[in-house]
Scaffold this active site. Sequence first.
Site, PDB file in Angstrom:
ATOM      1  CG  ASP A  67      -7.103  -8.602   6.335  1.00  0.00           C
ATOM      2  OD1 ASP A  67      -7.793  -7.974   7.158  1.00  0.00           O
ATOM      3  OD2 ASP A  67      -6.027  -8.183   5.890  1.00  0.00           O
ATOM      4  CG  ASN A 136       5.324  -7.234   3.781  1.00  0.00           C
ATOM      5  OD1 ASN A 136       4.304  -6.551   3.656  1.00  0.00           O
ATOM      6  ND2 ASN A 136       5.286  -8.519   4.119  1.00  0.00           N
ATOM      7  CG  HIS A 138       0.925  -6.777   4.026  1.00  0.00           C
ATOM      8  ND1 HIS A 138       1.501  -7.545   5.017  1.00  0.00           N
ATOM      9  CD2 HIS A 138       0.167  -5.857   4.702  1.00  0.00           C
ATOM     10  CE1 HIS A 138       1.108  -7.116   6.201  1.00  0.00           C
ATOM     11  NE2 HIS A 138       0.303  -6.096   6.035  1.00  0.00           N
ATOM     12  CD  GLU A 143       2.356 -11.056   4.003  1.00  0.00           C
ATOM     13  OE1 GLU A 143       2.641  -9.879   3.732  1.00  0.00           O
ATOM     14  OE2 GLU A 143       2.520 -11.551   5.129  1.00  0.00           O
TER      15      GLU A 143
HETATM   16  C1  F6R Z   1      -5.523  -5.187   8.096  1.00  0.00           C
HETATM   17  C2  F6R Z   1      -4.744  -5.327   6.881  1.00  0.00           C
HETATM   18  C3  F6R Z   1      -3.286  -5.053   6.845  1.00  0.00           C
HETATM   19  C4  F6R Z   1      -2.870  -3.821   7.634  1.00  0.00           C
HETATM   20  C5  F6R Z   1      -1.367  -3.625   7.591  1.00  0.00           C
HETATM   21  C6  F6R Z   1      -0.933  -2.441   8.409  1.00  0.00           C
HETATM   22  O1  F6R Z   1      -6.881  -5.492   7.853  1.00  0.00           O
HETATM   23  O2  F6R Z   1      -5.289  -5.689   5.904  1.00  0.00           O
HETATM   24  O3  F6R Z   1      -2.879  -4.902   5.513  1.00  0.00           O
HETATM   25  O4  F6R Z   1      -3.518  -2.706   7.109  1.00  0.00           O
HETATM   26  O5  F6R Z   1      -0.726  -4.764   8.080  1.00  0.00           O
HETATM   27  O6  F6R Z   1      -1.200  -2.697   9.756  1.00  0.00           O
HETATM   28  P1  F6R Z   1      -1.026  -1.572  10.866  1.00  0.00           P
HETATM   29  O7  F6R Z   1      -2.040  -0.530  10.575  1.00  0.00           O
HETATM   30  O8  F6R Z   1      -1.284  -2.272  12.168  1.00  0.00           O
HETATM   31  O9  F6R Z   1       0.368  -1.062  10.734  1.00  0.00           O
END
Ligand code: F6R
Length: 268
Positions: A67, A136, A138, A143
């Site tokens: 992403d 959440n 994701h 989401e």
């Molecule tokens: C990042 C991504 C997100 C993160 C998730 C956890 O490329 O796709 O899904 O993996 O938000 O983020 P952290 O590791 O910062 O808790």
Amino acid sequence: MRVFIVKNYEELGVQAAQIVSGQIYVKPNSILGLATGSTPLSMYRHLVNIYQEYGLDFSEVTTFNLDEYVGLPEDDKNSYHYYMYNHLFRHVNLDRMKIHLPDGMAVNIDEECLAYEKAIQDCGGIDLQVLGIGQNGHIGFNEPDEKFEAYTHEVKLKQDTIEANARFFDDVSEVPTRAVSMGIKTIMQAKKVVLLANGSNKAEAVYRAVCESITPTNPASILQLHQDVIVIIEEGAATYLRDRLTLQQKERILFFNKIHECNGIIAS
Ligand code: F6R
């Protein structure tokens, strides 16, 4: 789904880096799906070490990131382009032409999503996808929603995601509200998936992903349907699993306390 609980964040990085390097060793021209955020940082650090110490060869590897924020230029310190170059790409011998991230500055985001998805398919799909998980549930920026979005698409970020990611910005108002993300089908088509989780704030999300029913309101739950998922979780993120897992669930999920038991799997 194979779940491994490791003793701390450092160990999570070591084990994840071993899986990625094993993948590259077995298939030098692997297509890797990569994640950003705080969770994979120790994995990238260990991958750079493996490159420097043991000469792991990235020259034939192709990467696709999950992403990117919409509206952040590549040189913005909070863009995922910047993150990836900073933490991995500029430290190893990846061919710049084989590095792919969605262009969050594209004039036409819909066209960018189509082109990104096509580039993944044209390469034959992802061999190994690394994922983090949001509180959440994701994965990527898919989401919680009424349906699983299949392919690379533009996402309106949920307020809780914006707040969770505000820690990287000077102010919550600076966090972009939109992103481009691989879709659930894009992720599910990867041949192998490694899901990483660190910290007690992820304990509930991990439990829900591994044990609760499969629903687009809990996007990571879809991984229960993937045939080759390794979940690596640090102790703090494993507390709900340890406390709540029923015997029946334990039978359904291969559950290990030490990742070392999976070394044979990596090489196969
Ligand atoms: C990042 C991504 C997100 C993160 C998730 C956890 O490329 O796709 O899904 O993996 O938000 O983020 P952290 O590791 O910062 O808790």
